[in-house]
Design a protein around this motif. Structure first.
Motif, short mmCIF file in Angstrom:
data_model
loop_
_atom_site.label_atom_id
_atom_site.label_comp_id
_atom_site.label_asym_id
_atom_site.label_seq_id
_atom_site.Cartn_x
_atom_site.Cartn_y
_atom_site.Cartn_z
N LEU A 113 18.55 -1.06 1.27
CA LEU A 113 17.26 -0.68 -0.01
C LEU A 113 16.60 -0.03 -0.20
CD1 LEU A 113 16.06 -5.20 0.59
CD2 LEU A 113 17.39 -4.00 -1.34
N GLY A 114 15.98 0.36 0.91
CA GLY A 114 15.09 1.42 0.43
C GLY A 114 15.90 3.06 0.16
N PHE A 115 16.70 3.46 0.40
CA PHE A 115 17.64 4.44 0.23
C PHE A 115 18.56 5.08 -1.05
CE2 PHE A 115 15.59 4.96 3.93
CZ PHE A 115 14.38 6.22 3.36
N ALA A 116 19.40 3.22 -0.79
CA ALA A 116 20.53 3.33 -1.64
C ALA A 116 20.56 2.41 -2.87
CB ALA A 116 22.17 2.55 -0.97
N ALA A 117 19.85 1.52 -2.63
CA ALA A 117 19.41 0.56 -4.29
C ALA A 117 19.31 1.16 -5.23
CB ALA A 117 18.34 -0.79 -3.33
N PRO A 118 18.08 2.39 -5.16
CA PRO A 118 17.86 2.41 -6.79
C PRO A 118 19.32 3.79 -7.68
CG PRO A 118 16.29 3.49 -4.90
CD PRO A 118 17.27 2.83 -4.19
N HIS A 119 20.00 3.04 -6.70
CA HIS A 119 20.93 3.82 -7.20
C HIS A 119 21.99 2.65 -8.47
CE1 HIS A 119 21.05 7.73 -5.06
NE2 HIS A 119 20.90 7.26 -4.57
N TRP A 120 21.91 1.66 -8.25
CA TRP A 120 22.88 1.02 -8.59
C TRP A 120 21.43 -0.14 -9.15
CZ3 TRP A 120 23.09 -0.18 -3.14
CH2 TRP A 120 22.22 -1.45 -2.31
N LEU A 121 19.89 -0.12 -9.20
CA LEU A 121 19.37 -0.84 -9.78
C LEU A 121 18.91 0.10 -11.35
CD1 LEU A 121 16.89 -1.87 -7.31
CD2 LEU A 121 17.88 -3.08 -8.61
N GLY A 122 18.81 1.31 -11.27
CA GLY A 122 19.20 2.41 -12.33
C GLY A 122 20.30 2.19 -13.47
N LEU A 123 21.12 1.82 -12.79
CA LEU A 123 21.85 0.98 -14.01
C LEU A 123 21.93 0.00 -14.52
CD1 LEU A 123 25.51 1.79 -11.31
CD2 LEU A 123 24.05 3.73 -13.66
N LEU A 124 20.67 -1.02 -14.51
CA LEU A 124 20.94 -2.07 -14.82
C LEU A 124 20.20 -2.24 -15.95
CD1 LEU A 124 20.07 -4.78 -11.82
CD2 LEU A 124 21.51 -4.56 -12.53
N ALA A 125 19.00 -0.63 -16.46
CA ALA A 125 18.05 -0.64 -18.02
C ALA A 125 19.29 -0.44 -18.76
CB ALA A 125 17.52 0.30 -17.70
N ALA A 162 2.18 3.53 0.20
CA ALA A 162 2.11 3.40 1.71
C ALA A 162 3.61 3.71 2.25
CB ALA A 162 2.12 1.51 1.44
N VAL A 163 4.76 3.72 1.11
CA VAL A 163 6.10 4.50 2.19
C VAL A 163 6.77 5.21 1.10
CG1 VAL A 163 6.33 2.64 3.96
CG2 VAL A 163 7.06 2.17 1.38
N PRO A 164 5.82 6.59 0.79
CA PRO A 164 6.38 6.98 0.00
C PRO A 164 7.69 8.09 0.00
CG PRO A 164 4.32 8.42 0.87
CD PRO A 164 4.48 6.59 1.06
N VAL A 165 8.42 7.79 1.14
CA VAL A 165 9.10 8.40 1.70
C VAL A 165 10.79 8.10 1.07
CG1 VAL A 165 7.90 9.88 3.54
CG2 VAL A 165 9.38 7.68 3.68
N VAL A 166 10.42 6.60 0.74
CA VAL A 166 11.00 5.47 1.19
C VAL A 166 11.74 5.43 -0.96
CG1 VAL A 166 12.58 3.20 0.60
CG2 VAL A 166 10.84 4.00 2.39
N PRO A 167 12.88 6.26 -1.51
CA PRO A 167 13.06 5.87 -2.57
C PRO A 167 13.10 4.72 -3.68
CG PRO A 167 14.70 6.67 -1.71
CD PRO A 167 14.01 6.18 -0.59
N LEU A 168 12.88 3.70 -2.69
CA LEU A 168 13.47 2.70 -3.65
C LEU A 168 11.93 2.26 -4.24
CD1 LEU A 168 14.00 -0.27 -4.22
CD2 LEU A 168 13.32 -1.42 -2.40
N ALA A 169 10.43 2.88 -3.31
CA ALA A 169 8.90 1.86 -3.80
C ALA A 169 8.60 3.40 -4.44
CB ALA A 169 8.16 2.52 -2.50
N ARG A 170 9.16 4.85 -4.17
CA ARG A 170 8.95 6.22 -5.49
C ARG A 170 9.05 5.93 -6.74
NH1 ARG A 170 10.92 9.16 -2.12
NH2 ARG A 170 12.67 9.93 -2.83
N VAL A 171 10.55 6.19 -6.53
CA VAL A 171 11.31 5.66 -7.77
C VAL A 171 10.95 4.96 -8.57
CG1 VAL A 171 13.52 5.76 -9.26
CG2 VAL A 171 13.18 7.44 -6.77
N GLY A 172 10.96 3.61 -7.77
CA GLY A 172 10.59 1.86 -8.47
C GLY A 172 9.05 1.96 -8.63
#
Length: 316
Positions: free
Chosen positions: A14-26, A203-213
């Motif tokens: 979730l933290g590192f791979a989810a942004p790759h497919w979540l970004g495709l939903l837009a 809180a967790v800036p190293v996690v892309p799900l939080a940073r990019v999210g």
């Protein structure tokens, strides 16, 4: 132990791979609330999975509720007690400590961020009631003197919409579109959603799900409010208001609207949108929940099955 490792793997996915497919939903043909709900649900599942790791190690649901085959349970017990795998207890202790520390940090930073957001919002509302002029027809709308087309909203316990002097010079359809856009922010509690995403990123800036999210949530709340305003006022009125605001000098744009600086993209998005059927709108949130939860369930299932098979192989 097996369930904890499965949950840990789910947090990594979730933290590192989810942004790759979540970004495709837009996409313009899909309502922004699907992507917004998917991002927020994935972030909530990430926090829940992190919190569940030390909880699972403490409760040991496999032993207590016999969720795994008896052969696997006896294998894990023998590994833990007999020291067949020397690092078994060390891994358990490490997962416990890291999980508790991470949960504590997330809880502390996020709670501080949300409390700070609430305090700043209340202070802003207090100042607004001193310097703004309340609209006689709409009690939650305040007019302030200032250059340019300024319009924004503030949430909290006393939500309000702030309109600058330039908004009153717009055509009535564009002015109504601006009001509809800001009311969509208030109805959807978008200010709180943005505050949550920003706090989790801190809180967790190293996690892309939080940073990019955090960036995606800011973008998607604007697109969602545009979509709702277009549904009531028409896409042309919303595009006219956006283009009029975009023509203003940058110095006259309020800091509160800095997150909406992607005006050209928003106009293109509205121009390419497709009308959502009523039946399809009912499926928006279940679809977002499914897209967020399915990777977690799949990861936990695969990891638990693989570790159970490995443990059974060692036991044999």
């Amino acid at each position: 132990m097996i369930a904890a490792i499965g949950l840990l793997a789910a947090t990594v996915v979730l933290g590192f791979a989810a942004p790759h497919w979540l970004g495709l939903l837009a996409a313009p043909h899909r309502h922004p609330r699907v992507a917004l709900a998917a991002w927020l649900t994935s972030q909530a599942l990430f926090v829940g999975a992190v919190a569940a790791v030390p909880l699972v190690l403490w409760v040991r649901p496999g032993d207590r509720w016999h969720l795994l085959p008896s052969s696997t349970l006896s294998c894990v017990s023998s590994l833990r007690q007999n020291g067949t795998v020397p690092w078994f207890l060390a891994v358990e202790a490490t997962l416990w400590a890291v999980g508790l520390l991470l949960v504590g940090r997330i809880a502390l930073v996020v709670s501080r961020g949300l409390l700070r957001h609430r305090r700043v919002t209340e202070e802003h509302a207090s100042v607004l009631r001193l310097v703004g002029r309340r609209n006689s027809t709409d009690g939650d709308v305040f007019h302030v003197v200032g250059p340019g087309v300024a319009a924004y909203s503030i949430g909290g316990r006393s939500p309000a919409i702030v309109l600058g002097t330039g908004v009153m010079d717009l055509e009535p359809p564009a002015r109504e579109a601006i009001l509809a856009h800001e009311r969509a922010h208030l109805r959807g509690r978008h200010h709180l959603l943005v505050a949550w995403a920003d706090a989790l990123s801190a809180a967790v800036p190293v996690v892309p799900l939080a940073r990019v999210g955090a960036t995606w949530v800011r973008v998607l709340v604007e697109l969602s409010a545009d979509r709702q305003a277009a549904a009531s006022c028409g896409p042309s009125a919303v595009c006219a208001a956006l283009e009029r605001w975009h023509d203003e000098p940058r110095d006259s744009r309020p800091a509160a609207m800095s997150a909406a600086g992607f005006v050209e993209d928003r106009v293109v998005w509205l121009s390419g949108q497709c009308a959502s059927r009523r039946g399809a709108q009912v499926l928006h949130y279940p679809l977002a929940l499914t897209l967020s939860a399915l990777p977690v369930l799949a990861t936990v299932s695969v990891v638990v099955t693989a570790l159970a098979a490995y443990c059974a192989m060692l036991g044999s």
